[in-house]
Every structure is written in structure tokens, then in C-alpha cells.
Motif scaffolding. Structure first.
Motif, PDB file in Angstrom:
ATOM      1  N   MET A   1     -13.524  21.211 -11.107  1.00 58.21           N
ATOM      2  CA  MET A   1     -12.491  22.104 -11.616  1.00 58.21           C
ATOM      3  C   MET A   1     -11.373  22.270 -10.588  1.00 58.21           C
ATOM      4  O   MET A   1     -10.205  22.366 -10.933  1.00 58.21           O
ATOM      5  N   GLU A   2     -11.755  22.308  -9.329  1.00 56.62           N
ATOM      6  CA  GLU A   2     -10.743  22.489  -8.285  1.00 56.62           C
ATOM      7  C   GLU A   2      -9.877  21.254  -8.092  1.00 56.62           C
ATOM      8  O   GLU A   2      -8.724  21.349  -7.710  1.00 56.62           O
ATOM      9  N   GLU A   3     -10.471  20.105  -8.389  1.00 56.99           N
ATOM     10  CA  GLU A   3      -9.729  18.858  -8.200  1.00 56.99           C
ATOM     11  C   GLU A   3      -8.920  18.476  -9.420  1.00 56.99           C
ATOM     12  O   GLU A   3      -7.878  17.855  -9.310  1.00 56.99           O
ATOM     13  N   SER A   4      -9.449  18.829 -10.596  1.00 61.67           N
ATOM     14  CA  SER A   4      -8.849  18.306 -11.818  1.00 61.67           C
ATOM     15  C   SER A   4      -8.203  19.389 -12.681  1.00 61.67           C
ATOM     16  O   SER A   4      -8.844  20.322 -13.147  1.00 61.67           O
ATOM     17  N   ALA A   5      -6.902  19.241 -12.900  1.00 59.57           N
ATOM     18  CA  ALA A   5      -6.174  20.197 -13.739  1.00 59.57           C
ATOM     19  C   ALA A   5      -6.720  20.172 -15.164  1.00 59.57           C
ATOM     20  O   ALA A   5      -6.798  21.200 -15.830  1.00 59.57           O
TER      21      ALA A   5
ATOM     22  N   ALA B   1      -9.884  22.215 -15.174  1.00 57.62           N
ATOM     23  CA  ALA B   1      -9.547  23.626 -14.966  1.00 57.62           C
ATOM     24  C   ALA B   1      -8.959  24.236 -16.236  1.00 57.62           C
ATOM     25  O   ALA B   1      -9.301  25.354 -16.620  1.00 57.62           O
ATOM     26  N   ASN B   2      -8.091  23.500 -16.914  1.00 57.99           N
ATOM     27  CA  ASN B   2      -7.499  24.012 -18.151  1.00 57.99           C
ATOM     28  C   ASN B   2      -8.516  24.076 -19.288  1.00 57.99           C
ATOM     29  O   ASN B   2      -8.476  24.995 -20.110  1.00 57.99           O
TER      30      ASN B   2
ATOM     31  N   ASN C   1     -10.414  27.148 -18.687  1.00 58.77           N
ATOM     32  CA  ASN C   1      -9.549  28.223 -19.149  1.00 58.77           C
ATOM     33  C   ASN C   1      -9.689  28.464 -20.649  1.00 58.77           C
ATOM     34  O   ASN C   1      -9.754  29.590 -21.113  1.00 58.77           O
TER      35      ASN C   1
ATOM     36  N   MET D   1       0.801  24.681 -15.253  1.00 63.30           N
ATOM     37  CA  MET D   1      -0.645  24.834 -15.302  1.00 63.30           C
ATOM     38  C   MET D   1      -1.313  23.524 -15.727  1.00 63.30           C
ATOM     39  O   MET D   1      -2.379  23.174 -15.241  1.00 63.30           O
ATOM     40  N   GLU D   2      -0.674  22.814 -16.622  1.00 60.03           N
ATOM     41  CA  GLU D   2      -1.261  21.557 -17.097  1.00 60.03           C
ATOM     42  C   GLU D   2      -1.201  20.459 -16.050  1.00 60.03           C
ATOM     43  O   GLU D   2      -2.050  19.575 -16.014  1.00 60.03           O
ATOM     44  N   GLU D   3      -0.189  20.562 -15.200  1.00 61.69           N
ATOM     45  CA  GLU D   3      -0.035  19.527 -14.179  1.00 61.69           C
ATOM     46  C   GLU D   3      -0.818  19.835 -12.914  1.00 61.69           C
ATOM     47  O   GLU D   3      -1.257  18.937 -12.206  1.00 61.69           O
ATOM     48  N   SER D   4      -0.945  21.125 -12.605  1.00 64.61           N
ATOM     49  CA  SER D   4      -1.480  21.501 -11.306  1.00 64.61           C
ATOM     50  C   SER D   4      -2.833  22.198 -11.404  1.00 64.61           C
ATOM     51  O   SER D   4      -2.974  23.260 -12.012  1.00 64.61           O
ATOM     52  N   ALA D   5      -3.836  21.598 -10.774  1.00 61.12           N
ATOM     53  CA  ALA D   5      -5.180  22.185 -10.753  1.00 61.12           C
ATOM     54  C   ALA D   5      -5.159  23.538 -10.035  1.00 61.12           C
ATOM     55  O   ALA D   5      -5.863  24.463 -10.422  1.00 61.12           O
TER      56      ALA D   5
ATOM     57  N   ALA E   1      -3.813  26.065 -12.461  1.00 59.73           N
ATOM     58  CA  ALA E   1      -4.792  26.271 -13.534  1.00 59.73           C
ATOM     59  C   ALA E   1      -5.960  27.125 -13.040  1.00 59.73           C
ATOM     60  O   ALA E   1      -6.424  28.035 -13.740  1.00 59.73           O
TER      61      ALA E   1
END
Lengths: 226, 226
Positions: A122-126, A129-130, A133, B122-126, B129
Motif C-alpha cells: 500500500m505504501e509503494e503502490s498508489a 492505496a486507492n 481507500n 491521489m491517483e498518481e501518488s501513493a 493516497a
């Protein structure tokens, strides 16, 4: 047990962002996830247990609930096939500061993704993470809906009363009526009726089918009316 | 109005992940955000309005509440200096399916980040997000806490009763006692007491200072006990 070759297919189904992960990440996650067959009544995550991990439901039914100091339970949501439980991995998200208990409400097959693995992902991949969310927002929405029901109890009672009245009128537990008609009848929106009926169905009070509602637990509905 | 040169500094304070954004993203966001001075009572986000955007509080106080069909309100959380409101931008997260109203409870200065800009970020940046995740988890936790209070009302009533008893014993509205001692007195954890006292403070019922609690609204506490 680790996922065997070929079973990665399962993850593709359950883990909606699978295709957006790198091959390396896919291997990492499928190497760490494990399957469990659990009997009805098994507590999968609960008080005292710190961080069980993400739970993916392959089959069966889970229930997440909160527990008062006096041991009173309140179901906050249910998980069915393809659902993912995030609140069984609270250590992943620092600000998530409440405890739920998760138990198997029916015999179930689940997959567990260890929290540490998922957190790194989750920390590495947007994308992940989304996705997380979205899951959280969806549980948050369920809880808000439940809270509104609790605060402004009128509608569930009214709908339960309406269904009982109708079955009594029909002389049988099956009512042939659309949600739209009920909504008109009760001065509310169709969506509100549909949502509440689905909630009733999850609670085992009714069974929904096209154009009909079958009352499966009359006593339960009566209790709700009180 | 757009953020003027030099005011970007503000964002560094309010937007905790600012330093982790690229220069390009920083410029994009500070170019799109705008400041508003709002009077007490102004509705910043509410029914019917679709997606106001993220609200950052520079000063003052906001209140987020839900509204029943009959117009009854329930405060779900308050926002103070440095807080960020996510629920005023529900279109950003598809699964966020409930409506809150946000109003200025005191005169306030806020920054608004348009939803579209934030969503892209948010979609681009982990990092963004995950930051969003943290904010949502924190609001979710507040709502869960509130729900537990509502369901199992005992503790707020008990604590209100305790405070009234103590002030009556002392003969003055200021009680010199630690949260730890109250916790021992009431058979609960210090954290539980601290959290409830903070809630009381937000509600204007008490004023907390080191080693002391001042009852500022005796009538309010009495009402809570009923």
C-alpha cells in the motif's frame, strides 16, 4: 499453507487490483497469503488479537461487530463472497483506532494477507492505496447508514410493520410488490426501501426475489417493531 | 483567489505530505487551492451540493453533522486549526456514500482544494493516497466512537454525573484531579476518560487544563445525565 500453483487464479478474482501489480509484487503477495477453512462461530479477529491481516472471503459469510464492556454485540457489517475485511488489519493504518470482532457466521473459506505485506504494498503502490481507500469508504458508509438507522429508528420499524401487515393481509409469507410501490406507500425513495430490505435480508428476516418479498422470520420483524 | 507568492508556506503547514510532492505537483495544487474567510453559521458543504472539495482549516472551527429527514442534526465531528475535511469531497472516492453537512461553527479561515485536483493527485501518488487513508481512518474512528457512545450510553452519563458531584463537593466549578484518578474512580482506562473529557470540551461543557477540569456548562452536564 501457501497458495499452490494455479491457485493464483483465485487472487485474480478476489483482489481487484491484481492486474495492476508488478509480477514481483504479485509473487510476493501470493507467496505470503494463506487459505483457511473455518467453521461457523470461529472468531477470526477479535479483542486482544492485534492484527490478523486482511481477510478475503472466498465462500461463506463473516460478521463484523463491536462489543460493549457488558458484552452486548452490534453487527456493523457482514462480509460475503468476494468481500474484503480491512478492519481485521488495524495496525496497517495508524489512525484506525477502534476494535471490531470478526467471526464466521457460516462455514467459510477465507484468504488471509498478512498485514505487513499489505502495508508495504500500500505504501509503494498508489493503486493499492486507492483500492484500500475504496474499501474503507465503503465500510465507513455502511456504518454511517447503520448509525442513522439507530439515531432515527423510525424507518426500519415502519418497514417491518408494513411487511407484517402485508403478509397478514395476504395470508401468506410472500408479498408480491415492487420496492417502488413500497416507497410510494411509505413516502420515501425506492433506494431507501431497497437498502433496508437488503439489510433485512442480511439479517435473515426476509428473502428477496424479483417482484416479491418473502418474510422468513416473522418473529424477528415483530421484535423490530417493538 | 489563488494562493499568493509566499503563502505557499501555509500549505507546508497544513498539508502534511507537501514535502513529499514533486515541485510540479506542489505548483499544481497551490495554483488551484483558494482561501475563504467564512462567518459563523456559513454552510460550507451540504445537501444538494455535490462536491465542494477538501477543506483545510487555518483558523476557527467547523462542524460536520448528519441530518435526518425531519431535520434533526447530529454532530459527527468537529474540525479545528490544521484539520482537514475529506467528506466535503465525496465525489473523490466512489464508495463514500453518505452525506454530511459542514458548517462554520465559529468565524473561520479555510483553504479549499478542488476535488478534481486532489483526486488526480491521489491517483498518481501513493503518499497522498495513504495520507487520505489516514484522514478517513481517523474520521471513521471518531464516528465509531460516537456510535458506541450512542449505543451504550452509560459512560458519558456516568462521567457527567461524576463531574457534577465533584464540583458540588468542592463548592466551585474547578476540579483538581487527574484523568488517571477519574479512571480509577470509574473503573475504566485513562484513555477512555481523556477521550470523553475532550469530547465534553469540544461540546463546551468543560475546559481542560493541566491537572484540572473546569465545568463551564453545568446545565449541559445535567442534561446529559438525564
Amino acid at each position: 499453507m501457501n497458495i499452490e500453483g494455479g491457485l493464483k487464479m483465485e487472487f485474480e478474482r478476489y483482489f481487484q487490483v491484481w492486474d495492476k501489480l508488478t509480477r514481483e509484487k504479485q509473487e510476493e503477495i501470493s507467496g505470503a497469503a494463506f487459505a483457511r477453512n473455518v467453521k461457523k462461530g470461529t472468531v477470526l479477529h477479535g479483542r486482544g488479537e492485534d492484527c490478523t491481516g486482511l481477510i478475503l472471503v472466498e465462500s461463506g459469510q463473516l460478521r463484523a461487530f463491536i462489543l460493549s464492556d457488558e458484552g452486548r454485540e452490534v453487527t456493523i457489517y457482514r462480509l460475503f463472497e468476494m468481500d474484503i475485511c480491512l478492519l481485521s488489519a488495524p495496525c496497517m493504518i495508524q489512525s484506525l483506532q477502534f476494535e471490531v470482532t470478526v467471526e464466521a457466521e457460516k462455514d467459510a473459506k477465507i484468504w488471509v494477507i498478512p498485514s505487513g505485506i499489505y502495508k508495504d504494498l500500500m505504501e509503494e503502490s498508489a493503486v493499492v492505496a486507492n483500492y484500500t481507500n475504496q474499501i474503507m469508504a465503503s465500510r465507513f458508509s455502511e456504518v454511517m447508514w447503520l448509525m442513522e438507522q439507530i439515531m432515527w429508528k423510525s424507518f426500519d420499524k415502519r418497514l417491518a410493520g408494513f411487511l407484517l401487515e402485508e403478509t397478514s393481509l395476504e395470508g401468506e409469507p410472500c408479498i408480491r410488490i415492487t420496492h417502488e410501490k413500497i416507497a410510494n406507500h411509505m413516502g420515501t425513495a425506492r433506494e431507501v426501501v431497497t437498502r433496508m430490505l437488503r439489510y433485512f435480508q442480511n439479517e435473515g428476516l426476509v428473502k428477496l426475489s424479483r417482484g416479491a418479498i418473502e418474510v422468513t422470520d416473522e418473529e424477528g420483524l415483530e421484535k423490530l417493531c417493538m
